[in-house]
Design a protein around this motif. Structure first.
Motif, PDB file in Angstrom:
ATOM      1  N   ALA A 121      93.382  64.121  61.067  1.00  0.00           N
ATOM      2  CA  ALA A 121      92.548  62.977  61.432  1.00  0.00           C
ATOM      3  C   ALA A 121      91.789  63.257  62.725  1.00  0.00           C
ATOM      4  CB  ALA A 121      93.413  61.724  61.580  1.00  0.00           C
ATOM      5  N   ARG A 122      92.443  63.890  63.699  1.00  0.00           N
ATOM      6  CA  ARG A 122      91.777  64.242  64.959  1.00  0.00           C
ATOM      7  C   ARG A 122      90.690  65.292  64.729  1.00  0.00           C
ATOM      8  NH1 ARG A 122      97.188  64.275  66.715  1.00  0.00           N
ATOM      9  NH2 ARG A 122      97.186  66.567  66.727  1.00  0.00           N
ATOM     10  N   ALA A 123      90.987  66.256  63.870  1.00  0.00           N
ATOM     11  CA  ALA A 123      90.003  67.301  63.590  1.00  0.00           C
ATOM     12  C   ALA A 123      88.756  66.726  62.920  1.00  0.00           C
ATOM     13  CB  ALA A 123      90.634  68.386  62.715  1.00  0.00           C
ATOM     14  N   ILE A 124      88.974  65.777  62.007  1.00  0.00           N
ATOM     15  CA  ILE A 124      87.834  65.124  61.335  1.00  0.00           C
ATOM     16  C   ILE A 124      87.024  64.323  62.336  1.00  0.00           C
ATOM     17  CG2 ILE A 124      87.201  63.377  59.635  1.00  0.00           C
ATOM     18  CD1 ILE A 124      89.642  64.265  57.993  1.00  0.00           C
ATOM     19  N   LYS A 125      87.705  63.559  63.190  1.00  0.00           N
ATOM     20  CA  LYS A 125      87.025  62.725  64.187  1.00  0.00           C
ATOM     21  C   LYS A 125      86.187  63.566  65.145  1.00  0.00           C
ATOM     22  CE  LYS A 125      87.910  59.326  67.841  1.00  0.00           C
ATOM     23  NZ  LYS A 125      88.960  58.551  68.556  1.00  0.00           N
TER      24      LYS A 125
END
Length: 252
Positions: A121-125
């Motif tokens: 989720a952090r990588a996508i954000k």
């Protein structure tokens, strides 16, 4: 355990306990993209031969081939950490892998599955790696490792360049390697000058040719010493040797 090498796909690694046979482990919850330059080198190469902590999450049994799915051998799926860092989570957080989604009734998953989802989720954000909205650069690699004519043409360039940097991609035997040269974006076959190691076992049509004594020991020695490590070399062999081996030669 010691970390010996990363799998070419980026989905696994080979580890070994003291005085034991290397064992391949997979982080089944994290899948890496295909068709690109090896991603595992970024994280695995600095950690080779270091101690790692391994937690086996589950063992995926072997499966037979179907019309749509190829056969798979038995796989040990595990969480591997070095210095407190989960390697699969690090890959996901840098956008170099994605987290595999499972059915709700499927309990065969990483023991750190929630952390992997959070890292993704952090990588996508943050638009990391494969989640970036930028156009993905095309990496073209020239494979001249088995092409005698291309090897002949490439030799003068290497000789003029002097010392070159490379990463050992594969070990054929104790003295024969395949190197990836980042600056030149090519793969070459490389021979250690002045030595000849015993020939290993070979699969021939209709039979398996046994290896010479100590061939396996020589190959394992070279693998543990240089596989997926950065190396430097200075090609210096005569042209006829290139034609014979479709490779390059330099001092060990």
């Amino acid at each position: 355990m010691r970390l010996l090498k990363g799998e070419q796909s980026g989905n696994g690694i080979a580890v070994a306990a003291s005085s034991s046979v290397p064992r391949v482990l997979y982080w089944r919850a994290a899948g890496t993209p295909t068709g690109e330059l090896p991603r595992h080198t970024h994280l695995v190469e600095p950690s080779l031969l270091h101690k790692v902590n391994v937690t086996v999450d589950y063992i995926r049994p072997a499966s037979t081939a179907t019309e749509t799915v190829p056969a798979f051998s038995e796989r040990t799926c595990a969480t591997v950490a070095i210095g407190g860092i989960n390697i699969a989570e690090a890959l996901v957080s840098k956008g170099l892998a994605t987290v595999i989604r499972y059915r709700q009734d499927d309990d065969q998953r990483s023991s750190h599955y929630d952390e992997l989802l959070a890292a993704e989720a952090r990588a996508i954000k943050n638009g990391k790696g494969l989640h970036s909205k930028k156009e993905v650069p095309i990496h073209r690699v020239a494979d001249i490792s088995g092409d005698t004519q291309k090897a002949k043409q490439f030799l003068p360039f290497l000789q003029r360049a002097g010392r070159s940097e490379a990463v050992v991609e594969y070990v054929f035997s104790g003295s024969r390697l395949k190197l990836y040269m980042p600056k030149e974006t090519c793969l070459i076959t490389f021979l250690l000058a002045g030595i000849e190691c015993p020939r290993g076992a070979r699969n021939l049509p209709g039979l398996v040719q046994e290896g010479e004594p100590f061939s396996e020991e020589a190959t394992v020695f070279t693998k543990e010493l240089v596989l997926q490590r950065e190396v430097g070399h200075v090609p210096h062999l005569p042209m006829h040797a290139v034609a014979a081996a479709a490779g390059f030669e330099a001092p060990p």
